[in-house]
Design a protein around this motif. Structure first.
Motif, short mmCIF file in Angstrom:
data_model
loop_
_atom_site.label_atom_id
_atom_site.label_comp_id
_atom_site.label_asym_id
_atom_site.label_seq_id
_atom_site.Cartn_x
_atom_site.Cartn_y
_atom_site.Cartn_z
N ARG A 124 -5.65 7.57 -0.39
CA ARG A 124 -5.87 6.51 -0.17
C ARG A 124 -5.16 5.60 -0.46
O ARG A 124 -4.47 4.40 0.18
CB ARG A 124 -6.74 6.35 0.12
N TRP A 157 -3.57 11.26 5.79
CA TRP A 157 -3.27 10.90 3.96
C TRP A 157 -4.78 11.61 3.57
O TRP A 157 -5.02 12.16 2.90
CB TRP A 157 -4.27 9.55 3.57
N GLU A 158 -5.94 11.54 4.94
CA GLU A 158 -7.03 12.43 4.93
C GLU A 158 -6.80 13.71 4.03
O GLU A 158 -7.10 15.05 3.38
CB GLU A 158 -8.14 12.24 5.77
N SER A 165 -2.09 3.19 1.31
CA SER A 165 -2.22 1.36 2.19
C SER A 165 -1.70 0.92 1.22
O SER A 165 -1.25 -0.59 1.56
CB SER A 165 -3.42 0.95 1.55
#
Length: 225
Positions: free
Chosen positions: A22, A37-38, A26
């Motif tokens: 995460r 990303w998840e 960002s």
């Protein structure tokens, strides 16, 4: 017999294992990662656990740092992520994982009640020390125990036995807390009273034992202990 000792799994229980993906997504230059990303966080964690079990079953132990790196390499390849420096960035972030927001207050409340507290994790001593320092929770812990001292990973009974060896307590005196359903179940089968912190709302594992308690986060834990 009353609880004397509260033991926590580390990754996913005290520390947010999704935080590295995460945070990297960002950051400037993380545009490609932002879309997946998840998936990266989930695949990395799943493969990390897979590799611990496969190595244990095959008798091919390697420390958790090696397993973490190998599972990340597989995940990056599976997602086609080849950005320069991404691997090093993610591994660096993993060394200073963020603790979940409720963790410091829960640990402080347990210590205020005179309970011994500790971590029992697959992580190496160095990885765990780094995460504990980054989260600022070392003052609330009496011990940080690593599966490396058993030479095998959870859910092997030899790992859970490290708690009694260090604290001099019987299994029935231990409240064991994990966000991994399989870990909470195996700990209960070993003889601990276990708490499953089911942050993801997952179904219960169908294993040889089951946790005695289920929470959605750690906040109510002092009431159970």
């Amino acid at each position: 017999m009353a609880t004397t000792t509260v033991i926590f799994d580390a990754y996913g229980t005290l520390f947010d294992v999704a935080a590295p993906a995460r945070e990297a997504a960002s950051a400037p230059g993380g545009e490609a990662l932002a879309e997946v990303w998840e998936d990266l966080a989930r695949l990395w964690r799943d493969k990390q656990l897979d590799y611990t079990w496969l190595r244990a079953a095959a008798g091919r132990h390697a420390d958790f740092r090696t397993v973490t790196e190998e599972s990340l390499d597989w995940t990056l390849a599976s997602l086609g992520l080849e950005e320069p420096g991404l691997r090093a960035t993610l591994l660096g972030l993993y060394d200073r994982l963020a603790a979940f927001p409720e963790v410091p207050d829960v640990l402080a409340a347990l210590k205020a009640r005179g309970l011994a507290t500790g971590i029992l994790s697959n992580g190496t001593p160095q990885m765990l020390a780094s995460a504990v320092e980054a989260a600022g929770i070392g003052g609330h812990l009496d011990a940080v125990l690593s599966a490396e001292d058993a030479g095998i990973y959870k859910p092997a009974a030899a790992v859970y036995a490290l708690v009694g060896r260090h604290f001099g307590c019987a299994p029935v005196e231990v409240l064991f807390v994990s966000s991994n359903g399989w870990d909470a179940a195996a700990a209960s089968g070993y003889g601990f009273t276990s708490v499953w912190v089911n942050r993801a709302g997952a179904p219960r594992e169908r294993l040889w034992a089951a946790p005695e308690h289920e929470l959605t986060d750690l906040t109510p834990l002092p009431e159970i202990a």
